[in-house]
Enzyme design. Structure first.
Site, PDB file in Angstrom:
ATOM      1  N   HIS A  60      -3.121   1.610   0.884  1.00 51.56           N
ATOM      2  CA  HIS A  60      -2.066   0.880   0.179  1.00 51.56           C
ATOM      3  C   HIS A  60      -0.736   1.515   0.600  1.00 51.56           C
ATOM      4  O   HIS A  60      -0.668   2.724   0.833  1.00 51.56           O
ATOM      5  CB  HIS A  60      -2.291   1.045  -1.319  1.00 51.56           C
ATOM      6  N   GLN A  66      -7.628   2.209  -7.113  1.00 53.54           N
ATOM      7  CA  GLN A  66      -8.545   1.070  -7.067  1.00 53.54           C
ATOM      8  C   GLN A  66      -9.953   1.445  -7.525  1.00 53.54           C
ATOM      9  O   GLN A  66     -10.773   0.571  -7.812  1.00 53.54           O
ATOM     10  CB  GLN A  66      -8.591   0.549  -5.626  1.00 53.54           C
ATOM     11  N   CYS A  96      -0.258  -5.263   0.108  1.00 54.49           N
ATOM     12  CA  CYS A  96       0.377  -3.938   0.268  1.00 54.49           C
ATOM     13  C   CYS A  96      -0.381  -3.045   1.243  1.00 54.49           C
ATOM     14  O   CYS A  96      -0.373  -1.814   1.106  1.00 54.49           O
ATOM     15  CB  CYS A  96       0.540  -3.216  -1.070  1.00 54.49           C
ATOM     16  N   ASP A 145      -6.364   8.780  -3.512  1.00 55.02           N
ATOM     17  CA  ASP A 145      -5.730   7.693  -4.239  1.00 55.02           C
ATOM     18  C   ASP A 145      -6.840   6.943  -4.983  1.00 55.02           C
ATOM     19  O   ASP A 145      -7.604   6.187  -4.390  1.00 55.02           O
ATOM     20  CB  ASP A 145      -5.006   6.783  -3.232  1.00 55.02           C
ATOM     21  N   LYS A 200      -4.890  -0.257 -14.064  1.00 56.78           N
ATOM     22  CA  LYS A 200      -6.066  -0.672 -13.263  1.00 56.78           C
ATOM     23  C   LYS A 200      -7.363  -0.406 -14.015  1.00 56.78           C
ATOM     24  O   LYS A 200      -8.440  -0.716 -13.521  1.00 56.78           O
ATOM     25  CB  LYS A 200      -6.122   0.108 -11.947  1.00 56.78           C
TER      26      LYS A 200
HETATM   27  N1  PLP Z   1      -3.336   2.500  -4.248  1.00 54.41           N
HETATM   28  C1  PLP Z   1      -4.179   1.465  -4.285  1.00 54.41           C
HETATM   29  C2  PLP Z   1      -5.464   1.545  -3.524  1.00 54.41           C
HETATM   30  C3  PLP Z   1      -3.867   0.322  -5.018  1.00 54.41           C
HETATM   31  O1  PLP Z   1      -4.719  -0.709  -5.047  1.00 54.41           O
HETATM   32  C4  PLP Z   1      -2.639   0.278  -5.708  1.00 54.41           C
HETATM   33  C5  PLP Z   1      -2.235  -0.918  -6.438  1.00 54.41           C
HETATM   34  O2  PLP Z   1      -2.596  -2.027  -6.095  1.00 54.41           O
HETATM   35  C6  PLP Z   1      -1.803   1.402  -5.646  1.00 54.41           C
HETATM   36  C7  PLP Z   1      -2.176   2.493  -4.916  1.00 54.41           C
HETATM   37  C8  PLP Z   1      -0.494   1.448  -6.353  1.00 54.41           C
HETATM   38  O3  PLP Z   1      -0.700   1.419  -7.734  1.00 54.41           O
HETATM   39  P1  PLP Z   1       0.556   1.412  -8.713  1.00 54.41           P
HETATM   40  O4  PLP Z   1       1.377   0.224  -8.310  1.00 54.41           O
HETATM   41  O5  PLP Z   1      -0.045   1.259 -10.071  1.00 54.41           O
HETATM   42  O6  PLP Z   1       1.263   2.680  -8.516  1.00 54.41           O
END
Ligand code: PLP
Length: 407
Positions: free
Chosen positions: A121, A201, A365, A198, A224
């Site tokens: 992401h 997800q 993203c 991270d 999430k």
């Molecule tokens: N990392 C992953 C794999 C994600 O799916 C997302 C959000 O879709 C994020 C990071 C970013 O999350 P946030 O916008 O809640 O910071």
């Protein structure tokens, strides 16, 4: 393992029972943000209603209660992700902010390298590209062949000398594949590199067992995992927070301030400048408890079952192109695809207008992967614990109808 009680989850989400333009909403966008059930909403409201104080700095009843509630939320999050100590849980706004805390706080210098992957992401790529720009840190990208799965040997080859940090997703929001975290941690640690996972997800369906797996930094967002927006956590492995220099200083981050300097407070306070999101933390606690009571493996199994139904219905369509492996077991809750020649944005809009089916379109993203592959925008359906086989049927029928209509 008991099957998921979908009827209970739906009863906790009254928004799903309100028809719009003759259709009940079929929300298939769990991977973007989850729905927030009544017990979580009530926990946030109850906190705001009855504990209007600020944590850690007032010896009056509201202040004491706020302090106790914040500590309780921290402890619940610790258990939820398997961290060793509550002090290793830092409340932040979201996963993005958690990753930035590490990027800004680690003493990385010109020539040091961060190894990430080509399916991250943007939130777990841009902080490293930012460091490349501002400090001359090298941002190395391990390319993942998503149809074949993660190749540990290839990853080992990319883990070159000079890599100080490995920053990888636990579960991909592009295609749902899970990365082999313990093996990645073992390889990275052998090379002397720290590991940031991270978990944005993954957290809904997977216990990262931060301490047991030796993860150094784990980033997550509570929106999430059926919690409110605006609250997330950076969770650290033992000793990892000592490596970070706090970059936002202010109320609560210090124990003393003099004209010529200041003494920092211990973690977590030193990383939580200013008044916190206490209502959000109460919601995070309630969400972790709610998801735990449903069972994360039960949620995963349910999502895979729905993903299988959807995949079997859509795969035979002419010009159907899947992102990731064919087997839904390997993709968890995510079905990312396009119908060759059709505009995904238009398709997503029509699904909502005609059927009340909500899916996401675009590059999700993960721009780097789309650029690498020369892949146009796609549609992504993702299945949550509230979704039913009926909704999947409405979704796949609508895709087939719209695809024929647009031909
Ligand atoms: N990392 C992953 C794999 C994600 O799916 C997302 C959000 O879709 C994020 C990071 C970013 O999350 P946030 O916008 O809640 O910071």
């Amino acid at each position: 393992m008991l099957p998921l009680d979908v009827a209970k989850v739906r009863a906790d989400l009254p928004v799903l029972a309100i028809p719009v333009r003759g259709h009940l909403p079929a929300y298939l966008d769990c991977a973007c943000t989850t729905l927030t059930p009544e017990p979580v909403i009530q926990a946030v409201a109850a906190h705001l209603r009855s504990i209007p104080g600020c944590h850690g700095r007032a010896n009056h009843r509201f202040g004491r209660e706020a302090t106790i509630a914040y500590a309780a939320a921290r402890e619940t999050v610790r258990t939820f992700v398997g961290a060793a100590r509550a002090e290793d849980v830092i409340f932040v706004r979201n996963a993005t902010e958690a990753i930035h805390l590490v990027a800004a706080g680690l003493p990385l210098k010109a020539g040091d390298a961060v190894l990430t992957t080509g399916i991250e992401h943007n939130s777990n790529l841009l902080p490293w590209l930012g460091l490349a720009r501002s400090r001359g840190v090298r941002c190395l990208v391990h390319r993942v062949d998503i149809a074949r799965g993660f190749d540990l040997d290839a990853f080992r080859r990319d883990l070159v000398d000079g890599v100080r940090l490995v920053a990888v997703t636990h579960v991909s929001n592009l295609c749902g594949i899970e990365l082999p975290i313990s093996e990645i941690v073992a390889l990275a640690h052998r090379k002397g590199a720290k590991v940031l996972v991270d978990g944005a997800q993954a957290a809904l369906c997977h216990d990262p067992a931060v301490a047991d797996q030796g993860i150094d930094f784990y980033a997550m967002s509570f929106h999430k995992v059926m919690g409110p927006t605006g609250i997330g956590a950076l969770v650290a492995g033992r000793g990892a927070l000592d490596l970070l220099e706090p970059t936002v200083l202010g109320g609560d981050t210090v124990v003393d301030v003099r004209p010529d300097g200041f003494d920092m407070a211990a973690a977590p306070a030193r990383f939580e400048a200013g008044v916190g999101n206490y209502g959000g933390a109460a919601g995070a606690k309630a969400a972790a408890e709610y998801v735990t009571s449903l069972g994360r493996e039960a949620i995963r199994r349910h999502a895979v079952g729905l993903n299988r139904l959807a995949t079997e219905a859509l795969a035979p369509l002419r010009r159907f192109r899947l992102v990731g492996p064919l087997d839904p077991e390997a993709r968890g809750s995510i079905l990312n695809f396009r119908i060759d020649g059709l505009d995904s944005r238009r398709l997503a809009g029509l699904l909502d207008e005609r059927e009340g089916v909500m899916v996401r379109y675009g590059k999700h993203c993960v721009h780097l992967w789309y650029h690498d592959e020369g892949c146009p925008d796609t549609l992504r359906a993702s299945f949550g614990p509230w979704n039913t086989a009926d909704e999947v049927e409405r979704f796949t029928r609508a895709v087939a109808d719209v695809a024929i209509m647009l031909e």
